[in-house]
Structure formats: structure tokens, C-alpha cells
Design an enzyme around this catalytic site. Sequence first.
Site, PDB file in Angstrom:
ATOM      1  N   CYS A  98      11.671  -1.781   2.549  1.00 57.43           N
ATOM      2  CA  CYS A  98      10.786  -0.707   2.093  1.00 57.43           C
ATOM      3  C   CYS A  98      11.561   0.388   1.368  1.00 57.43           C
ATOM      4  CB  CYS A  98      10.022  -0.124   3.277  1.00 57.43           C
ATOM      5  SG  CYS A  98       8.820   1.143   2.817  1.00 57.43           S
ATOM      6  N   CYS A 196       6.319   1.216  11.139  1.00 56.58           N
ATOM      7  CA  CYS A 196       5.185   2.093  10.820  1.00 56.58           C
ATOM      8  C   CYS A 196       3.866   1.346  10.745  1.00 56.58           C
ATOM      9  CB  CYS A 196       5.450   2.843   9.515  1.00 56.58           C
ATOM     10  SG  CYS A 196       5.447   1.817   8.027  1.00 56.58           S
TER      11      CYS A 196
END
Length: 355
Positions: A98, A196
Site C-alpha cells: 500500500c 486497516c
Amino acid sequence: MRKKEKKKMEKVIVGLSGGVDSSVTSYILKEEGYEVTAVTLQVDKNSQGEIGEAKKVADTLGIKHIVLDVSEDFEKIVVKNFLEGYSSGTTPSPCVVCDERIKMKSLIDYADSVGAKYIATGHYCNLEYSPEMDKYLLKNAADIRKDQTYMLYRLDESTLKRMKFPLYNFTKTEVREMAKKIGLVTHNKKDSQGICFAPEGYKKYLQEKLKDKIEKGNFVDEDGNIMGTHDGYQLYTIGQRRGLNLKKPRPYFILDIRPSKNEILLGDYDKLFMKEVELIDYKFVVEIDKLLEVELMGRPRFSSHGSMGKLKRISEPGREDRIYFEYEEKNPQNAKGQHMVLYYGKYLVGGGVIG
């Protein structure tokens, strides 16, 4: 008499996640005289709470705030990589993927679109010139317990040159105290834990996403004897000891995951120790030739304190060079799919995926 022209402020784009670190980063840069624009990336529907807190921080600081919806790319790249990793029996690191392919790329693209020279994040690390390597490299944070260089090892030099890390010399306690003093709502917000997009844990997330592909199978020992039943090989990682639900007189550890057989190999802890690991999909900021004969520290996972060793290169006609990291002493922390990040002293020089 002519009025003195006001010096034009340089623009900086801050990745504002809604946490205390990026909040204080935004504050410091504004105090230093930059024209700060805070950018919050929306990765999925669970981002709404973070977006709201980020907006409150931006309003308090009096800076511009925008939201970029990156959910489509996040799903196609980060989530896909995560699911494919566990489906192939490896242990992926979604945060590393990410940071490289979503967060920093999005911040750079936005900065380019508005003519901003710099981007900034709340990572605890710094960029510093290394005389030995003759270039600017990421350097460990002053508070080594919070060091986050590991997550950024895949960033190329052109991106690094544009980055600012205002938290380098601060401890987490100091950052929280500063946030409280200036009235930021994030001052007592807990640090994010885990993944997340899987707030209830990676195992539950995998069970939901891969439910049609998960089947029970066998735990086996090195002689092929059945040791018990697992809930689906995708739900386990190499090196795991807990959660195996084995009623045995001594502990067993996962040594290998065999997707084609829906089988998990168990054995003793000492069988996890390896002298060297191959690095695939590697990226180096420093030329590999400069690193082959020097002592490096390798961190085979984010939580690792690192172990010393040397880089090796094997060249074979007709194929790409193969890169290995050889430990001075055997190490038990090497799970396929995780990232081996390499340091020369306190400077990050590169790394790769453990193959």
C-alpha cells in the site's frame, strides 16, 4: 517606496490519515512556513471515521483538506495481493504494498497536479546523505522503537527526494503532548493495530472473502503422519504455533504450507532456522555491486530487530540474477511472502520479498 515582495510559500502535500502522527506532521510543516494541503485517502467504506477526524484536524490547523477516493485501486492491488498471498501459502505484507503503490503514488500524483514540490507523511524516519553510498537514503528514526523505514523500502529515489519526515527527532510521547497542547482531537487516539481493511483480524477477513475456497485438511509431520485437522491452509502462517488446536505433549510449529495438497507441515522450532533466504521482486536504492562485500543488517519482518549477514548474487546464463541474504547465524523468522529489508548501518539500502 516599493513594498517588499512577500516570499512565495512552497507547497507541501501531507498524507493526513486521521491519526496523531500525520496531524502533528501537518502542524509542524505549517509552522515552518509551508503552504500545507492535507490529503486523506479513502480506501474503502471503513474510511469514513478517519476522514471525519482528518477534516477536524485540518479545520483546527486552518489548512486545506481534500479526500481522494482510491478504493478501486486499493481493491485491485492491495486486497488482491493479500488474498492471493494467503491462497498460495505465503504471508503477504499489505502495508508495504500500500505504501508503495497506493499512498505515495497518490500523494505524488496529486502534488504534480497542483504544482507542489514536496509530499510529507507521519512516518518515523528521515532522509539523509550517506557519504559511503554517495546518495540520500532513508535513515532509522531517533526513536528506534517507532522506526518505520521498513514500510518504505520500495520507494524509488525520485520519490524519496520529494519527501519530508518532520517526526524524525520526536518520540511518540512528545508527539502526543504536542497534539494535546495545540488542541488536536487526535492527541489521545490509539495507534492503529493490524490491517486497516480487516479490523476484526486477518483470519475472519479471509474466512469471509475466501469462504468458497477454504476446506479442512491435514496437519502432517515430516514423515507424512497425520497430526490433526486444520481449518483451511489459507488461515495459517509459517512459524505459527498458537491456534493449531493440537492435543500433543509438546509444541509444534508450522514449517511449510502446501496448497496443492491442502496440507500443512508441522515440526520442531529448530527446523524454522535458516542460514540464507532468496529475495524475489527485489528493489535496491543502492547499486547491488556496492553491497555484495559489506556487512548488512536484515529485517525479515517489521517487528524484527534485525540480524547481520551479507548479500549474495548468483548469475546464470539466460536468466535474471538471483539474490540471497546469508545470515551470520541461522534465523527462524523467515516466512515466504514477507519482506526482507536491508540496512547498511542506520541507512536503508533495499530489500525484497522472501521467496
